[in-house]
Design a protein around this motif. Sequence first.
Motif, PDB file in Angstrom:
ATOM      1  N   SER A 124      17.767 -16.601  38.114  1.00 25.58           N
ATOM      2  CA  SER A 124      17.401 -16.171  36.769  1.00 25.58           C
ATOM      3  C   SER A 124      16.851 -14.752  36.750  1.00 25.58           C
ATOM      4  CB  SER A 124      16.342 -17.118  36.176  1.00 25.58           C
ATOM      5  OG  SER A 124      16.882 -18.395  35.960  1.00 25.58           O
ATOM      6  N   LYS A 131      20.854 -12.186  29.182  1.00 20.94           N
ATOM      7  CA  LYS A 131      20.763 -13.639  29.153  1.00 20.94           C
ATOM      8  C   LYS A 131      20.733 -14.177  30.574  1.00 20.94           C
ATOM      9  CE  LYS A 131      22.885 -17.677  26.959  1.00 20.94           C
ATOM     10  NZ  LYS A 131      23.998 -18.145  26.089  1.00 20.94           N
ATOM     11  N   GLU A 135      19.437 -21.074  31.980  1.00 17.68           N
ATOM     12  CA  GLU A 135      18.760 -20.977  30.685  1.00 17.68           C
ATOM     13  C   GLU A 135      17.585 -21.958  30.602  1.00 17.68           C
ATOM     14  OE1 GLU A 135      21.346 -20.813  27.286  1.00 17.68           O
ATOM     15  OE2 GLU A 135      23.013 -20.142  28.521  1.00 17.68           O
ATOM     16  N   THR A 136      16.657 -21.826  31.511  1.00 20.46           N
ATOM     17  CA  THR A 136      15.460 -22.650  31.514  1.00 20.46           C
ATOM     18  C   THR A 136      14.245 -21.753  31.674  1.00 20.46           C
ATOM     19  OG1 THR A 136      15.648 -22.963  33.916  1.00 20.46           O
ATOM     20  CG2 THR A 136      16.659 -24.636  32.505  1.00 20.46           C
ATOM     21  N   ILE A 137      13.102 -22.226  31.216  1.00 20.68           N
ATOM     22  CA  ILE A 137      11.855 -21.486  31.356  1.00 20.68           C
ATOM     23  C   ILE A 137      11.228 -21.834  32.707  1.00 20.68           C
ATOM     24  CG2 ILE A 137       9.570 -21.076  30.419  1.00 20.68           C
ATOM     25  CD1 ILE A 137      11.769 -20.050  28.638  1.00 20.68           C
ATOM     26  N   LEU A 193      14.030 -12.498  24.792  1.00 19.30           N
ATOM     27  CA  LEU A 193      13.886 -13.873  25.284  1.00 19.30           C
ATOM     28  C   LEU A 193      13.517 -14.841  24.163  1.00 19.30           C
ATOM     29  CD1 LEU A 193      12.085 -13.247  28.700  1.00 19.30           C
ATOM     30  CD2 LEU A 193      14.437 -14.022  28.341  1.00 19.30           C
ATOM     31  N   ILE A 196      16.801 -15.817  22.406  1.00 15.48           N
ATOM     32  CA  ILE A 196      17.809 -16.634  23.085  1.00 15.48           C
ATOM     33  C   ILE A 196      17.258 -17.917  23.689  1.00 15.48           C
ATOM     34  CG2 ILE A 196      19.193 -14.579  23.594  1.00 15.48           C
ATOM     35  CD1 ILE A 196      18.245 -14.879  26.530  1.00 15.48           C
ATOM     36  N   LEU A 197      15.934 -17.971  23.895  1.00 10.95           N
ATOM     37  CA  LEU A 197      15.321 -19.167  24.475  1.00 10.95           C
ATOM     38  C   LEU A 197      14.226 -19.674  23.542  1.00 10.95           C
ATOM     39  CD1 LEU A 197      14.945 -18.037  28.212  1.00 10.95           C
ATOM     40  CD2 LEU A 197      16.717 -19.517  27.256  1.00 10.95           C
ATOM     41  N   ALA A 199      12.183 -22.022  23.608  1.00  9.39           N
ATOM     42  CA  ALA A 199      10.940 -22.485  24.237  1.00  9.39           C
ATOM     43  C   ALA A 199      10.092 -21.334  24.767  1.00  9.39           C
ATOM     44  CB  ALA A 199      11.266 -23.459  25.377  1.00  9.39           C
ATOM     45  N   TYR A 200      10.622 -20.118  24.741  1.00  4.44           N
ATOM     46  CA  TYR A 200       9.894 -19.015  25.365  1.00  4.44           C
ATOM     47  C   TYR A 200       8.607 -18.674  24.623  1.00  4.44           C
ATOM     48  CZ  TYR A 200       8.744 -14.630  27.585  1.00  4.44           C
ATOM     49  OH  TYR A 200       8.082 -13.642  28.268  1.00  4.44           O
TER      50      TYR A 200
END
Length: 215
Positions: A124, A131, A135-137, A193, A196-197, A199-200
């Motif tokens: 990552s 991107k 795609e995880t935090i 971020l 696109i995420l 949860a960020y």
Amino acid sequence: MKSKNALTPLLIGAVGIAAGLVLAWYRLNETPQGLKLATGGLLALYLLWVLSEFRITAGESKKDSGDDRWTCEAYALARLLTVATALSVDSVWSTPGAWLLLGGAMFAGGIILRAFAIRTLGRSYSHRVRKPEAETIISDGPYRFLRHPAYSGMLLAHVGFVLLFFSWPLMLVFTAIFLPVLVRRILLEEQYLVQILPAYEAFANGRARLVPGIW
């Protein structure tokens, strides 16, 4: 679509390494005898650090860089200018002192923190704002406490570097160029971020960006 600036950080890195070797030779010749060993070791460590990350830059040269908005180039140039100033301007230090131990500890600690953060992110991690492949935090390791421990490590290492080669021109370059460029890059990355995420934002709300209790 790949951006036209994809190769620029790679070129900056190559030029920086070449220029750094020349300036390092000059600095060693101008360094007082009692500081030559420490200075040589520090410069060798900095070179190894740059080379260890150069492969990441090289691997990203063929990838899209459109979301980065030239912040990678500005970041690389600010770092290069900081190092070039340190090596070309006479330091206020002429004899060993507590500054040597403190600056050396900060420099080495920053490199270790940054390496730990990069290793924790794994695939990552990127030198570009783009991107992430996964795609995880990531909230393990230093990401339990900081949003950007890799940048924290970069900052800590260069604070130590500035202390070790301290001069007022170097301090000016660090505060007027390096720090603003770093802050701009972090803010751009966070803005991207969040988009696109989903949860960020929750992840960011529970952690400082660079230094707990400060920012």
